[in-house]
Design a protein around this motif. Structure first.
Motif, PDB file in Angstrom:
ATOM      1  N   ASP A 165       0.804  -1.224   0.000  1.00 17.49           N
ATOM      2  CA  ASP A 165       0.000   0.000   0.000  1.00 17.49           C
ATOM      3  C   ASP A 165       0.840   1.278   0.000  1.00 17.49           C
ATOM      4  O   ASP A 165       0.479   2.274  -0.619  1.00 17.49           O
ATOM      5  N   ASP A 166       1.939   1.251   0.737  1.00 17.90           N
ATOM      6  CA  ASP A 166       2.760   2.457   0.874  1.00 17.90           C
ATOM      7  C   ASP A 166       3.914   2.516  -0.131  1.00 17.90           C
ATOM      8  O   ASP A 166       4.773   3.391  -0.040  1.00 17.90           O
ATOM      9  N   LYS A 167       3.938   1.583  -1.079  1.00 20.64           N
ATOM     10  CA  LYS A 167       4.920   1.645  -2.160  1.00 20.64           C
ATOM     11  C   LYS A 167       4.370   2.528  -3.288  1.00 20.64           C
ATOM     12  O   LYS A 167       3.215   2.939  -3.263  1.00 20.64           O
ATOM     13  N   TYR A 168       5.211   2.791  -4.284  1.00 23.58           N
ATOM     14  CA  TYR A 168       4.835   3.765  -5.307  1.00 23.58           C
ATOM     15  C   TYR A 168       4.934   3.192  -6.726  1.00 23.58           C
ATOM     16  O   TYR A 168       5.752   2.306  -6.995  1.00 23.58           O
ATOM     17  N   ILE A 169       4.085   3.735  -7.592  1.00 27.83           N
ATOM     18  CA  ILE A 169       4.162   3.430  -9.026  1.00 27.83           C
ATOM     19  C   ILE A 169       3.792   4.699  -9.803  1.00 27.83           C
ATOM     20  O   ILE A 169       3.324   5.686  -9.234  1.00 27.83           O
ATOM     21  N   VAL A 170       3.974   4.631 -11.106  1.00 29.18           N
ATOM     22  CA  VAL A 170       3.584   5.739 -11.987  1.00 29.18           C
ATOM     23  C   VAL A 170       2.057   5.813 -12.034  1.00 29.18           C
ATOM     24  O   VAL A 170       1.395   4.793 -12.218  1.00 29.18           O
ATOM     25  N   LYS A 225       4.828   2.471 -24.559  1.00 25.02           N
ATOM     26  CA  LYS A 225       6.025   3.321 -24.649  1.00 25.02           C
ATOM     27  C   LYS A 225       5.982   4.422 -23.600  1.00 25.02           C
ATOM     28  O   LYS A 225       7.010   4.776 -23.002  1.00 25.02           O
ATOM     29  N   ASN A 226       4.798   4.957 -23.373  1.00 29.47           N
ATOM     30  CA  ASN A 226       4.620   5.995 -22.359  1.00 29.47           C
ATOM     31  C   ASN A 226       5.083   5.503 -20.995  1.00 29.47           C
ATOM     32  O   ASN A 226       5.876   6.161 -20.314  1.00 29.47           O
ATOM     33  N   ILE A 227       4.601   4.324 -20.624  1.00 29.33           N
ATOM     34  CA  ILE A 227       4.953   3.757 -19.310  1.00 29.33           C
ATOM     35  C   ILE A 227       6.449   3.477 -19.232  1.00 29.33           C
ATOM     36  O   ILE A 227       7.109   3.809 -18.238  1.00 29.33           O
ATOM     37  N   LYS A 228       7.010   2.868 -20.267  1.00 24.89           N
ATOM     38  CA  LYS A 228       8.444   2.542 -20.259  1.00 24.89           C
ATOM     39  C   LYS A 228       9.294   3.808 -20.160  1.00 24.89           C
ATOM     40  O   LYS A 228      10.258   3.861 -19.394  1.00 24.89           O
ATOM     41  N   ASP A 229       8.930   4.830 -20.923  1.00 21.86           N
ATOM     42  CA  ASP A 229       9.709   6.067 -20.918  1.00 21.86           C
ATOM     43  C   ASP A 229       9.621   6.785 -19.579  1.00 21.86           C
ATOM     44  O   ASP A 229      10.608   7.340 -19.089  1.00 21.86           O
ATOM     45  N   HIS A 237      15.170   0.913 -12.642  1.00 28.33           N
ATOM     46  CA  HIS A 237      14.430  -0.308 -12.961  1.00 28.33           C
ATOM     47  C   HIS A 237      13.425  -0.008 -14.070  1.00 28.33           C
ATOM     48  O   HIS A 237      12.658   0.947 -13.972  1.00 28.33           O
ATOM     49  N   HIS A 238      13.411  -0.818 -15.089  1.00 27.37           N
ATOM     50  CA  HIS A 238      12.576  -0.565 -16.255  1.00 27.37           C
ATOM     51  C   HIS A 238      11.368  -1.487 -16.297  1.00 27.37           C
ATOM     52  O   HIS A 238      11.395  -2.591 -15.747  1.00 27.37           O
ATOM     53  N   ALA A 239      10.319  -1.017 -16.965  1.00 23.14           N
ATOM     54  CA  ALA A 239       9.149  -1.865 -17.195  1.00 23.14           C
ATOM     55  C   ALA A 239       9.530  -2.969 -18.182  1.00 23.14           C
ATOM     56  O   ALA A 239      10.282  -2.741 -19.126  1.00 23.14           O
ATOM     57  N   LEU A 240       8.996  -4.164 -17.948  1.00 22.86           N
ATOM     58  CA  LEU A 240       9.341  -5.333 -18.767  1.00 22.86           C
ATOM     59  C   LEU A 240       8.107  -5.849 -19.489  1.00 22.86           C
ATOM     60  O   LEU A 240       7.016  -5.914 -18.913  1.00 22.86           O
ATOM     61  N   ILE A 241       8.262  -6.231 -20.741  1.00 23.11           N
ATOM     62  CA  ILE A 241       7.168  -6.783 -21.530  1.00 23.11           C
ATOM     63  C   ILE A 241       7.504  -8.234 -21.861  1.00 23.11           C
ATOM     64  O   ILE A 241       8.580  -8.529 -22.393  1.00 23.11           O
ATOM     65  N   ILE A 242       6.582  -9.141 -21.521  1.00 21.98           N
ATOM     66  CA  ILE A 242       6.802 -10.573 -21.757  1.00 21.98           C
ATOM     67  C   ILE A 242       5.643 -11.107 -22.606  1.00 21.98           C
ATOM     68  O   ILE A 242       4.485 -11.107 -22.174  1.00 21.98           O
ATOM     69  N   LYS A 243       5.968 -11.567 -23.807  1.00 25.27           N
ATOM     70  CA  LYS A 243       4.940 -12.093 -24.715  1.00 25.27           C
ATOM     71  C   LYS A 243       5.048 -13.609 -24.812  1.00 25.27           C
ATOM     72  O   LYS A 243       6.138 -14.174 -24.823  1.00 25.27           O
ATOM     73  N   SER A 244       3.885 -14.261 -24.882  1.00 29.48           N
ATOM     74  CA  SER A 244       3.845 -15.701 -25.142  1.00 29.48           C
ATOM     75  C   SER A 244       2.624 -15.972 -26.017  1.00 29.48           C
ATOM     76  O   SER A 244       1.841 -15.071 -26.321  1.00 29.48           O
ATOM     77  N   ASN A 245       2.438 -17.225 -26.401  1.00 29.50           N
ATOM     78  CA  ASN A 245       1.314 -17.550 -27.286  1.00 29.50           C
ATOM     79  C   ASN A 245      -0.040 -17.307 -26.630  1.00 29.50           C
ATOM     80  O   ASN A 245      -0.973 -16.845 -27.264  1.00 29.50           O
ATOM     81  N   GLY A 246      -0.136 -17.628 -25.331  1.00 26.83           N
ATOM     82  CA  GLY A 246      -1.440 -17.550 -24.674  1.00 26.83           C
ATOM     83  C   GLY A 246      -1.648 -16.343 -23.782  1.00 26.83           C
ATOM     84  O   GLY A 246      -2.773 -16.101 -23.326  1.00 26.83           O
TER      85      GLY A 246
END
Length: 258
Positions: A165-170, A225-229, A237-246
């Motif tokens: 709860d007390d941590k931060y994000i964009v 791109k907005n979030i990553k930038d 620490h950067h945002a990570l994108i992970i793609k798979s078939n499902g």
């Protein structure tokens, strides 16, 4: 020029002084030696002065460069924040227009939740970070609007630890990722879209089932791109994108302080 005249006078006075102390000294040779010595000392001092001057100018140039970089970064960051413009606005108005006639009680709550969503977006547009607790409260209002629109065709699961709860994000990053999933995937009774939000190590993960639309909606491709930038500006620490078939996952860093 003045320094040369000064050196000649100083050398002459020094030579005359030596002549009183050591009468047998060759005054001409002594004067030449004094001229050579004082010129070398003068050259050395000028070199030191030049080094100090250039170092000072270099530091000044570095400082100005850093200030310009900071101004450029702040301007760019402001531009990124200004991209937050949820596409669901007109869809929400269409849903509301239908609800007003069919279900006045639900339409009243819908208006309340819609107001909360936009109040949050407007209030936090200038903020670089928000607490996860604030983001989740906003997200619940946003999800309510989506559920009224899509019904059981959309499933959003929040599985987060209360200690975050007390941590931060964009701000609005989770909303943008949900919006992105809906924009690119089928949302239907036959193929419901499932979105799960959970924490894993030092990341919040937004994972959605992957069933891409055959007819793609127009997209500026600025969401991810907005979030990553924005994270690049705020954290190592950067945002990570992970793609798979499902499935499709986006991991956004959990930050300790604003």
């Amino acid at each position: 020029m003045l320094s040369v005249i000064y050196l000649i006078i100083l050398s002459g006075l020094t030579t005359v002084s030596f002549s009183f102390i050591y009468p047998n000294y060759d005054l001409g040779l002594t004067f030449k030696l004094m001229i050579g010595f004082t010129f070398r000392v003068n050259l050395f001092l000028h070199c030191i002065n030049a080094i100090v001057f250039f170092l000072s100018q270099y530091k000044k140039a570095q400082l100005e460069s850093e200030q310009l970089k900071k101004m450029h970064a702040e301007a760019k960051f402001q531009a990124l924040r200004n991209q937050i413009n949820p596409h669901f606005l007109f869809n929400s108005f269409n849903v509301l227009a239908t609800l007003v006639h069919k279900d006045p009680n639900t339409s009243s709550k819908f208006i309340e939740q819609l107001s909360d969503v936009y109040r949050y977006l407007l209030y936090n547009q200038e903020n670089q970070l928000v607490t996860i607790k604030e983001e989740i409260e906003f997200l619940k209002s946003y999800i309510y609007l989506l559920k009224i629109r899509f019904g059981e065709n959309l499933k959003v699961i929040l599985d987060l630890n209360d200690t975050l709860d007390d941590k931060y994000i964009v701000p609005a990053s989770l909303q943008m990722l949900i919006e992105n999933a809906i924009k690119h995937n089928v949302v239907s009774k036959k193929d419901p879209l499932c979105i799960k939000i959970y924490n894993n190590d030092n990341y919040l993960v937004v994972e959605n089932s992957k069933n891409l639309k055959k007819v793609k909606e127009p997209s500026s491709r600025l969401g991810l791109k907005n979030i990553k930038d924005r994270y690049k500006f705020l954290s190592e620490h950067h945002a990570l994108i992970i793609k798979s078939n499902g499935s499709f996952k986006v991991k956004i860093p959990i930050l300790d302080a604003a």
